[in-house]
Design an enzyme around this catalytic site. Structure first.
Site, PDB file in Angstrom:
ATOM      1  N   PHE A 258     -14.712 -10.907  29.360  1.00  0.00           N
ATOM      2  CA  PHE A 258     -13.669 -11.177  30.453  1.00  0.00           C
ATOM      3  C   PHE A 258     -12.855 -10.305  28.997  1.00  0.00           C
ATOM      4  CE2 PHE A 258     -16.111 -14.866  31.227  1.00  0.00           C
ATOM      5  CZ  PHE A 258     -16.676 -14.666  32.483  1.00  0.00           C
ATOM      6  N   GLY A 484     -20.242  -8.367  35.020  1.00  0.00           N
ATOM      7  CA  GLY A 484     -20.390  -9.379  36.359  1.00  0.00           C
ATOM      8  C   GLY A 484     -19.748  -8.862  37.226  1.00  0.00           C
ATOM      9  N   THR A 485     -19.079  -7.454  36.780  1.00  0.00           N
ATOM     10  CA  THR A 485     -18.637  -7.193  38.430  1.00  0.00           C
ATOM     11  C   THR A 485     -18.217  -6.453  39.334  1.00  0.00           C
ATOM     12  OG1 THR A 485     -17.630  -5.621  36.945  1.00  0.00           O
ATOM     13  CG2 THR A 485     -16.241  -7.634  36.726  1.00  0.00           C
ATOM     14  N   ILE A 645     -10.312  -1.629  49.320  1.00  0.00           N
ATOM     15  CA  ILE A 645     -11.722  -1.799  49.007  1.00  0.00           C
ATOM     16  C   ILE A 645     -13.142  -1.450  48.534  1.00  0.00           C
ATOM     17  CG2 ILE A 645     -12.928  -4.706  48.845  1.00  0.00           C
ATOM     18  CD1 ILE A 645      -9.157  -4.600  47.794  1.00  0.00           C
ATOM     19  N   PRO A 648     -15.561  -5.401  50.163  1.00  0.00           N
ATOM     20  CA  PRO A 648     -14.904  -6.775  50.473  1.00  0.00           C
ATOM     21  C   PRO A 648     -15.936  -7.948  50.003  1.00  0.00           C
ATOM     22  CG  PRO A 648     -15.938  -5.285  52.356  1.00  0.00           C
ATOM     23  CD  PRO A 648     -16.517  -4.296  51.038  1.00  0.00           C
ATOM     24  N   GLN A 654     -14.788 -11.058  42.937  1.00  0.00           N
ATOM     25  CA  GLN A 654     -13.983 -11.117  41.307  1.00  0.00           C
ATOM     26  C   GLN A 654     -12.231 -12.284  41.831  1.00  0.00           C
ATOM     27  OE1 GLN A 654     -14.219  -8.851  38.546  1.00  0.00           O
ATOM     28  NE2 GLN A 654     -16.272  -9.848  38.887  1.00  0.00           N
ATOM     29  N   GLY A 718      -8.761  -1.805  42.002  1.00  0.00           N
ATOM     30  CA  GLY A 718      -9.520  -2.329  41.305  1.00  0.00           C
ATOM     31  C   GLY A 718      -8.594  -3.842  40.972  1.00  0.00           C
ATOM     32  N   GLY A 720     -10.350  -6.799  39.036  1.00  0.00           N
ATOM     33  CA  GLY A 720     -11.445  -7.534  37.904  1.00  0.00           C
ATOM     34  C   GLY A 720      -9.669  -8.925  37.746  1.00  0.00           C
ATOM     35  N   GLU A 721      -8.555  -8.494  37.791  1.00  0.00           N
ATOM     36  CA  GLU A 721      -7.715  -9.118  36.795  1.00  0.00           C
ATOM     37  C   GLU A 721      -6.667  -9.768  37.994  1.00  0.00           C
ATOM     38  OE1 GLU A 721      -7.283  -6.375  34.282  1.00  0.00           O
ATOM     39  OE2 GLU A 721      -7.739  -7.589  32.746  1.00  0.00           O
TER      40      GLU A 721
END
Ligand code: MOS
Length: 754
Positions: A258, A484-485, A645, A648, A654, A718, A720-721
């Site tokens: 993270f 882990g993404t 994407i 999916p 995520q 992307g 992840g966030e």
């Protein structure tokens, strides 16, 4: 010690199916659930020694005496490292800098007697077993000359300063536009409020650990928990004066990070220090409390003031933030800029300040800056909507912008309108009674709230190598990470599609510093950066295959541009019946392997003309117990626009993880400091609360269709966030709607609602 597990791949799809855009299961999933995936502290090396860290009990001052004799008297304790007996190390700050280091002078463990934050490592006990090292660490006594410390942002903010590019490393917020303060004073409707976010700490399941193997030839193999194996390698080489060829860093799996793995942490330094000094292999693993000793999401106080006309048009926007940093580095986040990137307004003033406190330097944590600034503006917009009696979605649409007002550039793509529409539809937003406290379920007050989210779509330079064997198997590699993404999986898909191979024929390797160059895995830029390199490398292999096929195969004479790669074969695009297997092309040419390496460089010319970002609309439902003040999040719908994407399934995971995190930020997470001793008090998972299964109910993710040919050749941004950013404010706004109470200090704990 150079072997490590690579994922075996089960192909869940028919061979000819293009895999990008399909919900391919994690190619490394089986290894993870069977224990086959190895983490930094799980690599066993013969003759391994174990280190345990002794942490400082004071926040500021000097060590006057450190006595390790009792520890050294324990049979099995091998050595105790302190600042008094450390070997010579690099001197210049630049040697201690890593790829994610802020401006300033990086922390140097065991460098001298100075204490700059509580829990600072002051000694490392080395023993034959972990338990002996831990026991020995208890026996080390440290005497200090403590000095007055300041850990409280409320006091420290009075000496805050504005970090310019020279001091912060980032451009400061854009200059004011118009006259925001005058416009605010003249506005028909105003909100003006302070928002507060506490310190938060990363709590990945995997503890930080480094296992350093000393090889027979004297080289080191370092198994490190990191988001960047080459970042770790460079740091170790610079600090210890070692050649690049003498240090190989391996990190095939990461149990969550993270952002905490973007910088080399002190257990790495300590393990290498011990291994190189003792010439023995060493492991250092931190304890959970010690995970609170090297960086955190910084405590932040913000003021957002908005002025608007009765029709909801924003006429004034002021966003000020003061955020903590350490004394030795200026950790800067982009906190306030998002506000005027998201909303059109002629009068804007943004201000960002740092307060130096006696803490460790803060550290990137999932959506750093946006997860802090966006909840403030998105709560304030909700307050404005309530004051104007305009629906919160409608108010956002009235102030929507297709141009980034901060930079005067168009967005490369921005399907936020579609996020609002599809999210609202799925949630049933139209049925919302706007009146606070108007919705009930039994004794529970029910609240519906929403917020928007935004994050950057960044791209860095990266390289990848693709090797196609005559057996039809493709191996692609880059020194990136999978925290882990789903990096293993999406890179496998991108490679498979570039060559028309089934995903089962592709192996992707990462987490090894000897692989082609990759930047740290962070900022949601890995698909964009590494994915582009993977595609580029595979395209080169494809070009070579096409040439071979055109020279000697059933496709002889066909122009390569007319060739289509699918199902492991090369076909003629306008005559699909004419085809040849890739393996046959290679056999005929007598080629055993085709190997290509490519480096992808962002298209800066195209990118610089645009602002690139991901966007989201989040809708949340809460149930508040009016007697107890407890809040449950019963439903969340998150609609995300993030370009194409790739997968999916992993992308949805995520965003779901982001929603869980947002629930934590809104309701649970807070690191408490006892300012008298300058120390974090709840440094364990019993008292540092993160959401558990019982805190997460119905979670729904929508990916809105979005096309972007600026961001990169993949069109993917992307994820992840972005899944986190809008969630905390959506929950806070739902709590207001349920209760009529506006809680502006996270987390919204029961005491703040009673
Ligand atoms: Mo993320 S905070 O960029 O790992």
């Amino acid at each position: 010690m150079t072997t490590f597990a690579t994922p075996t791949i089960a192909d869940p799809l028919p061979p000819s199916t293009p895999s990008v855009g399909r919900p391919v299961s994690r190619v490394d999933g089986r290894l993870k659930v069977t224990g086959g995936a190895k983490y930094a502290a799980e690599f066993n090396v013969p003759g391994l020694l174990h280190g345990y860290v002794v942490s400082s009990g004071i926040a500021k001052g000097r060590i006057t005496k450190i006595d390790a004799s009792a520890a050294l008297a324990v049979p099995g304790v091998v050595h105790v490292f302190t600042h008094e007996n450390r070997p010579d190390l690099a001197w210049f700050d630049r040697k201690w800098k890593d790829d994610d280091a802020p401006k300033g002078s990086p922390f140097r463990p065991l460098y001298d007697a100075e204490i700059v934050h509580s829990l600072q490592p002051v000694a490392l006990v080395i023993a034959e077993t972990f338990e002996l090292a831990r026991y020995g660490a208890r026996l080390v006594t440290v005497e200090n000359a403590a000095e007055p410390h300041e850990t409280d942002l409320k006091a420290g903010r009075h000496n805050a300063f504005t970090p310019g590019k020279d001091k912060g490393g980032f451009e400061p917020p854009p200059k004011p536009r118009g006259d925001a303060d005058a416009a605010l004073a003249a506005a028909a409707v105003r909100v003006d409020a302070e928002y507060f976010q506490p310190t938060e700490h990363h709590n990945p399941m995997e503890l930080f650990a480094s296992t350093v193997a000393v090889n027979d030839d004297g080289t080191l193999t370092v198994y490190d928990k990191t988001q960047g194996v080459q970042n770790t390698q460079t740091y170790v080489c610079n600090v210890f004066g070692l050649p690049t060829a003498g240090v190989r860093v391996i990190s095939p799996f990461v149990g969550g990070a993270f952002g905490s793995g973007l910088r080399p942490q002190h257990q790495l330094f300590l393990a290498v220090l011990a291994a190189t000094t003792l010439k023995r292999s060493v492991r250092v693993e931190l304890s959970r409390p010690q995970m609170f000793s090297f960086g955190h999401r910084p405590e932040t106080a913000q003021r957002v003031a908005l002025g608007a006309g009765r029709d909801g048009t924003l006429t004034a926007l002021v966003h000020e933030a003061v955020q903590e940093s350490s004394r030795f580095e200026n950790y800067v986040e982009i906190v306030v800029n998002w506000s005027s990137q998201q909303y059109r307004c002629d009068n804007v003033r943004l201000d960002y300040q740092l307060a130096r406190l006696d803490v460790h330097t803060p550290l990137d944590m999932r959506a750093p800056g946006a997860a802090t600034g966006v909840p403030a503006i998105e709560s304030a917009i909700d307050e404005l909507a309530a004051a104007l009696k305009i629906d919160p979605v409608e108010l956002r649409l009235r102030n929507y912008t297709d141009v980034d007002p901060n930079q005067g550039k168009p967005f490369s793509s921005k399907e936020l309108r579609a996020c609002f529409a599809q999210g609202a539809e799925r949630f049933g937003w139209a049925k919302r009674n706007p009146e606070p406290r108007s919705m009930r379920d039994g004794k529970h007050l029910v609240g519906w709230g929403m917020a928007a989210g935004v994050w950057d779509a960044m791209q860095g330079q990266a390289a990848a190598r693709a090797v196609l064997g005559v057996d039809g198997r493709l191996t692609v590699a880059s020194a990136t990470a999978d925290i882990g993404t789903g990096t293993y999986t999406v890179m496998t898909q991108i490679a498979a599609d570039a060559l028309g191979l089934p995903v089962g024929a592709v192996t992707f390797k990462l987490g090894d510093s000897s692989l082609p160059m990759s930047p740290v895995e962070g900022g949601s830029w890995t698909v964009s950066s590494v994915g582009s390199a993977v595609k580029a490398a595979c395209d080169l292999v494809r070009d070579r295959l096409a040439k071979l096929a055109a020279a000697d195969s059933p496709l002889a004479g066909v122009e390569p541009i007319r060739m289509v790669f699918e199902g492991g074969r090369i076909c003629v695009s306008d005559d699909r019946a004419r085809s040849v297997a890739v393996t046959e092309v290679m056999r005929r040419a007598g080629t055993l392997v085709i190997e290509e390496t490519a480096r992808s460089i962002p298209n800066y010319v195209k990118r610089l003309k645009h602002t690139l970002g991901t966007h989201s609309a989040v809708f949340a439902e809460v149930r508040v117990d009016p007697d107890l003040g407890t809040v449950g999040v019963s439903r969340v719908v998150s609609a995300v626009a993030a370009g194409r994407i790739i997968n999916p399934k992993t992308a949805r995971s995520q965003v779901m993880g982001g929603i869980v995190w947002g629930i934590g930020m809104a309701l649970h997470e807070e690191t408490f400091t006892d300012h008298k001793i300058g120390r974090y008090m709840n440094h364990d998972l019993a008292e540092y609360h993160v959401p558990t299964n019982a805190d997460v109910a119905d979670v729904d993710v929508i990916f809105v269709e979005e096309h972007d040919d600026v961001v990169n050749p993949l069109g993917a941004k992307g994820v992840g966030e972005i899944g986190l950013v809008g969630v905390p404010a959506a929950i806070a706004n739902a709590v207001y709607h349920a209760t009529g109470r506006r809680v502006r200090a996270f987390p919204i704990t029961p005491d703040k609602l009673l």
